[in-house]
Design a protein around this motif. Structure first.
Motif, PDB file in Angstrom:
ATOM      1  N   GLU A 151     138.188  13.403  24.134  1.00  0.00           N
ATOM      2  CA  GLU A 151     138.190  14.785  24.619  1.00  0.00           C
ATOM      3  C   GLU A 151     138.336  14.780  26.141  1.00  0.00           C
ATOM      4  O   GLU A 151     137.685  14.010  26.839  1.00  0.00           O
ATOM      5  CB  GLU A 151     136.883  15.471  24.222  1.00  0.00           C
ATOM      6  N   ILE A 152     139.198  15.679  26.660  1.00  0.00           N
ATOM      7  CA  ILE A 152     139.425  15.705  28.108  1.00  0.00           C
ATOM      8  C   ILE A 152     138.997  17.041  28.698  1.00  0.00           C
ATOM      9  O   ILE A 152     138.923  18.065  28.018  1.00  0.00           O
ATOM     10  CB  ILE A 152     140.899  15.421  28.463  1.00  0.00           C
ATOM     11  N   ALA A 153     138.694  17.003  29.990  1.00  0.00           N
ATOM     12  CA  ALA A 153     138.475  18.213  30.780  1.00  0.00           C
ATOM     13  C   ALA A 153     139.622  18.312  31.780  1.00  0.00           C
ATOM     14  O   ALA A 153     140.117  17.292  32.285  1.00  0.00           O
ATOM     15  CB  ALA A 153     137.133  18.143  31.506  1.00  0.00           C
ATOM     16  N   PHE A 154     140.052  19.529  32.065  1.00  0.00           N
ATOM     17  CA  PHE A 154     141.190  19.754  32.958  1.00  0.00           C
ATOM     18  C   PHE A 154     140.826  20.884  33.914  1.00  0.00           C
ATOM     19  O   PHE A 154     140.281  21.900  33.496  1.00  0.00           O
ATOM     20  CB  PHE A 154     142.434  20.119  32.149  1.00  0.00           C
ATOM     21  N   THR A 155     141.090  20.701  35.205  1.00  0.00           N
ATOM     22  CA  THR A 155     140.747  21.731  36.191  1.00  0.00           C
ATOM     23  C   THR A 155     141.828  21.816  37.254  1.00  0.00           C
ATOM     24  O   THR A 155     142.612  20.871  37.441  1.00  0.00           O
ATOM     25  CB  THR A 155     139.386  21.430  36.855  1.00  0.00           C
TER      26      THR A 155
END
Length: 330
Positions: free
Chosen positions: A45-49
């Motif tokens: 699972e990735i986070a993107f900002t």
């Protein structure tokens, strides 16, 4: 003295000269491929900002716009329980901008990214006419792999403890004093720093940490109000427990500022279950960056109200900041 010209954004030989300056410091094999898009190897699972940085002045005690852009992106990912891996950087540069200043900023970004263990893997540069930008704007995006799942402003629970990882207001006072040329007789440096390694240390307690947020624009006041409303809970903090440097207190008294609304660029607000709050503090204090960590309050049933018990034993509402408190702090 060499300066940016419109030809540097035209895609020809001059553009290649600027590109060489970036590659001199952004030394990554993926970036060196100079493809239209970078291919990344990510599992899980990735986070993107994404974020943009327009701070004035561009250099301030404790940091600069380049360091700030990397730290801001790293910290936004970290606050969602993610370990930052990749960053993109894009520059909008005004015609006439000094090349030596641009190089200092690029070098600062490279050093900060290396220290944080993140890779700058893609980017872009645009040059605009003189008077069409305020010298330099930087846009960044970041990708991280989630290591503490479930971290959300909507996930705070009654009885949670509220933890701050260090003194508040350092960045806001540092930037304001430098920008306005204020002689406050105080020595305050910005707390601008990456927080990803702080979050990595908390992974063993991941199932007991419910939310994290870096209190940047609007400071602690805005952060607590946003999360209280998102989670439909009330909060109470204790003025006597909030770590603040004496120099920041003195500056706020001189300028008539509310410490709770000042920006921070190297701190986290953490919401943990009460059972592990002391463990969180112990882990944080093992990191020199978080030696002033403290439990500053707790969470109750409610509908989004934040209260503070003052040093005089009275209570006041901590409201969402109104208007522009301190422009251009990130």
């Amino acid at each position: 003295m060499e300066r940016i010209e419109l030809k540097h954004g035209g895609g020809g030989r001059a553009s290649q000269d600027i590109l060489k300056l970036f590659l001199k410091y952004f030394d990554d094999d993926i970036l060196k491929g100079l493809e239209d898009a970078s291919i990344l190897n990510i599992t899980g699972e990735i986070a993107f900002t994404t974020d943009s940085f327009v701070i004035k002045p561009r250099f301030f005690p404790g940091g600069d716009i380049g360091k700030l852009s990397i730290c801001g992106t790293v910290n936004d990912l970290s606050a969602r329980g993610a370990i930052p891996k990749y960053i993109s950087v894009a520059f909008i540069i005004e015609e006439g901008f000094e090349l030596c200043e641009l190089e200092k900023i690029i070098m600062s970004m490279a050093e900060t990214a290396k220290g944080a263990g993140v890779r700058i893997v893609t980017g872009d540069t645009k040059v605009v006419e003189k008077g069409k930008a305020d010298g330099l704007y930087i846009n960044t995006s970041g990708i991280g792999i989630v290591k503490i799942p479930g971290i959300s402003a909507h996930n705070v629970k009654p009885k949670d403890k509220i933890i701050i990882t260090g003194t508040i207001g350092d960045h806001g006072i540092s930037v304001m004093a430098k920008r306005e040329g204020l002689n406050l007789d105080v020595d305050v440096k910005s707390d601008c720093a990456p927080l990803n390694k702080v979050v990595e240390d908390l992974v063993p307690l991941s199932n007991q940490i419910h939310a994290m947020r870096d209190p940047t624009r609007g400071g602690l006041s805005a952060t607590l109000n946003e999360i209280a409303r998102a989670s439909h809970v009330n909060m109470k903090i204790y003025e006597s427990e909030i770590p603040v440097k004496d120099a920041v207190v003195n500056a706020c008294e001189i300028l008539g500022l509310d410490i709770l609304t000042l920006a921070n660029e190297g701190k986290l607000v953490i919401f943990s279950s009460p059972e592990v709050a002391d463990d969180v503090i112990n882990i944080l204090k093992s990191n020199p960056q978080c030696k002033d960590s403290k439990i500053i309050g707790e969470v109750y049933d409610g509908e989004g109200i934040v209260l503070m018990e003052t040093v005089y034993g009275t209570e006041r509402i901590v409201d969402m900041p109104a208007g522009e408190i301190l422009p251009r702090i990130c």
